[in-house]
Design a protein around this motif. Sequence first.
Motif, short mmCIF file in Angstrom:
data_model
loop_
_atom_site.label_atom_id
_atom_site.label_comp_id
_atom_site.label_asym_id
_atom_site.label_seq_id
_atom_site.Cartn_x
_atom_site.Cartn_y
_atom_site.Cartn_z
N GLY A 1 0.78 -1.23 0.00
CA GLY A 1 0.00 0.00 0.00
C GLY A 1 0.81 1.28 0.00
O GLY A 1 0.24 2.37 0.11
N THR A 2 2.14 1.18 -0.13
CA THR A 2 2.93 2.41 -0.24
C THR A 2 2.78 2.97 -1.65
O THR A 2 2.66 2.23 -2.62
N ASP A 3 2.81 4.30 -1.74
CA ASP A 3 2.62 4.95 -3.04
C ASP A 3 3.93 5.24 -3.75
O ASP A 3 3.93 5.84 -4.83
N HIS A 4 5.05 4.84 -3.17
CA HIS A 4 6.35 5.08 -3.78
C HIS A 4 7.27 3.91 -3.49
O HIS A 4 7.32 3.42 -2.36
N LEU A 5 7.98 3.44 -4.52
CA LEU A 5 8.96 2.38 -4.36
C LEU A 5 10.23 2.77 -5.11
O LEU A 5 10.18 3.19 -6.27
N SER A 6 11.37 2.62 -4.44
CA SER A 6 12.67 2.77 -5.08
C SER A 6 13.25 1.37 -5.25
O SER A 6 13.53 0.68 -4.25
N LEU A 7 13.41 0.94 -6.50
CA LEU A 7 13.78 -0.43 -6.82
C LEU A 7 15.09 -0.41 -7.58
O LEU A 7 15.14 -0.02 -8.75
N TYR A 8 16.16 -0.81 -6.92
CA TYR A 8 17.51 -0.68 -7.46
C TYR A 8 18.10 -2.04 -7.80
O TYR A 8 18.02 -2.97 -7.00
N GLN A 9 18.71 -2.13 -8.97
CA GLN A 9 19.47 -3.32 -9.28
C GLN A 9 20.77 -3.31 -8.48
O GLN A 9 21.40 -2.27 -8.31
N LEU A 10 21.16 -4.48 -7.98
CA LEU A 10 22.42 -4.59 -7.25
C LEU A 10 23.57 -4.29 -8.20
O LEU A 10 23.73 -4.94 -9.24
N THR A 11 24.34 -3.29 -7.85
CA THR A 11 25.54 -2.95 -8.62
C THR A 11 26.76 -3.12 -7.71
O THR A 11 26.69 -2.84 -6.51
N ILE A 12 27.85 -3.56 -8.28
CA ILE A 12 29.08 -3.80 -7.52
C ILE A 12 29.93 -2.54 -7.63
O ILE A 12 30.54 -2.28 -8.67
N GLU A 13 29.93 -1.76 -6.56
CA GLU A 13 30.59 -0.46 -6.59
C GLU A 13 32.05 -0.59 -6.14
O GLU A 13 32.37 -1.36 -5.23
N PRO A 14 32.94 0.19 -6.78
CA PRO A 14 34.36 0.16 -6.38
C PRO A 14 34.54 0.52 -4.91
O PRO A 14 33.87 1.39 -4.38
N GLY A 15 35.44 -0.19 -4.27
CA GLY A 15 35.77 0.12 -2.89
C GLY A 15 34.87 -0.51 -1.86
O GLY A 15 35.10 -0.34 -0.65
N THR A 16 33.85 -1.26 -2.31
CA THR A 16 32.94 -1.91 -1.35
C THR A 16 33.42 -3.33 -1.06
O THR A 16 34.23 -3.90 -1.79
N ARG A 17 32.87 -3.90 0.01
CA ARG A 17 33.22 -5.29 0.33
C ARG A 17 32.75 -6.23 -0.75
O ARG A 17 33.41 -7.24 -1.04
N PHE A 18 31.60 -5.92 -1.37
CA PHE A 18 31.11 -6.77 -2.45
C PHE A 18 32.09 -6.80 -3.63
O PHE A 18 32.23 -7.83 -4.30
N GLU A 19 32.76 -5.68 -3.91
CA GLU A 19 33.75 -5.70 -5.00
C GLU A 19 34.85 -6.70 -4.67
O GLU A 19 35.28 -7.48 -5.54
N THR A 20 35.30 -6.70 -3.42
CA THR A 20 36.32 -7.66 -3.01
C THR A 20 35.79 -9.08 -3.11
O THR A 20 36.49 -9.99 -3.59
#
Length: 382
Positions: free
Chosen positions: A185-204
Motif C-alpha cells: 500500500g505504499t505509493d512510492h517504491l525505489s527499486l535498485y538493481q544490485l551494482t558492484i561499486e568500487p571500494g565496497t566489500r562486495f567488490e572484493t
Amino acid sequence: MTPAAPLALYIHWPFCVAKCPYCDFNSHVREEVDQEAWRDALLRDLAHEAALLPGRTLGSIFFGGGTPSLMPPATIAALIDAAAGHWRFDEAIEISMEANPNSAEAARFRQAADAGINRLSLGLQALDDAALRFLGRAHDLSEGLAALDAAQACVDRVSIDLIYARPGQSLADWDSELRRALGFGTDHLSLYQLTIEPGTRFETDVRRGAFTPADADHAADLFELTRAMTGAARRPAYEVSNHAAPGQESRHNLAYWRYADYAGIGPGAHGRRGGTATARHRKPENWMRAIERNGHGLVEERLLSPAEQAGEALMMGLRLADGVDLRAIAARTGLAPDALIDEAAVARLAGHGLVTRAGDRLATTPAGMLLLDGILAEIVAV
C-alpha cells in the motif's frame, strides 16, 4: 521573469551502526557521537548556505545518510525550525528522512514525525531473510515488516527501497517478491538493481569469486519485469529506479533531476547554488574541523560553465520518464537549443526506439533506460 523553482535542502547524517557490503555512500561507523556538537555544527553549516540563498521558498528537506533515523529527534526538529527561519516553506513542503527497519529505530518514527518529518523512506532492501543476511542488513523480515507498519502509522507518505538482481534471483523469485511489496500500500517504491561499486566489500567478494553478479541479459529481463508490474499496479516508473502513484513522486529527488537549486549540508554533501557546484568535506572529523575554523564545511565551490550546466541538466533530466525541455535548458544556460544535443545521434537512436523527440521535449524510452549511459554519451553535445 519566471520565478525560481522552490529550493531543496539536503542534510547528511554520516553515521551508521555498520557498513553494508554494497554501500559506497559517505557513511561511517563511530562508537560515540557528540550529539550536541553535531547539532550545533549542522546548524552553522545550514546558516552559511541560507545566507547565500536568501529570499527563496523551500520545497523539500531530505535527511539522508548514513542512517539519519539515528539522529536525535531534537536535532531533527532544530534543523527544521532553523530552515523555517531562513526560508519560506512551500505550503506542500516535503520533509523526508531515510530510515532503517531496525526495531530500535522504528520505535523513534513517531518522535521523528512529531519533529516535522512527513515522509519516510524505509530501507527494507529485501523480503527474504537469506537475502537480508547476504546484503549485510541488521534487520530480519519480521522486523522490517513491523517497521513498515510503524512508519505507515506515523506518516501518510512512506517509500520502500528494495534491491533486486541479486545473485541467483530468478524472474519468478522477483515476481513474487515485488508482487508482495506492491501489496503493502505504499505509493512510492525505489527499486535498485544490485551494482558492484568500487571500494565496497562486495567488490572484493566478486574479485575473489565469492559470488557472481547477475549477467546483463538477466538484469535487463528483471528490469523489464519491474516496469511491467509496477505499471500494472499504477506505480509506474517516473525515473530509472523510482516508481510512484501519480502525485506521489519524491519532490526532493525531482528537484535534482529537474536541475533546480539545492543546498547540501553535512559531511560529503553536494549542492547546486545558482550555477555554482558546492561540496563539503567527506570525513566527519574533517568536516567538523572546517565548521570550527570557517563556520561552514565547504571544501569546494566551483562556478560551472553554461556548457557544464547544460550537460548536467541533460544527464539528470533524461533519467526521468518525461525527459527534458531543451528550450528551458537553453534559456537557463544562454546556449542555443540546437547546441545542446547531437541531432543526428538523436534521430538515429529515435529510429531504434531508444529516445523520443516531440518539439523541444526529448525523452528516453523504457528500452533506452537500459542503455542510458551509452545514450547520454552519444547525444549530449555540450
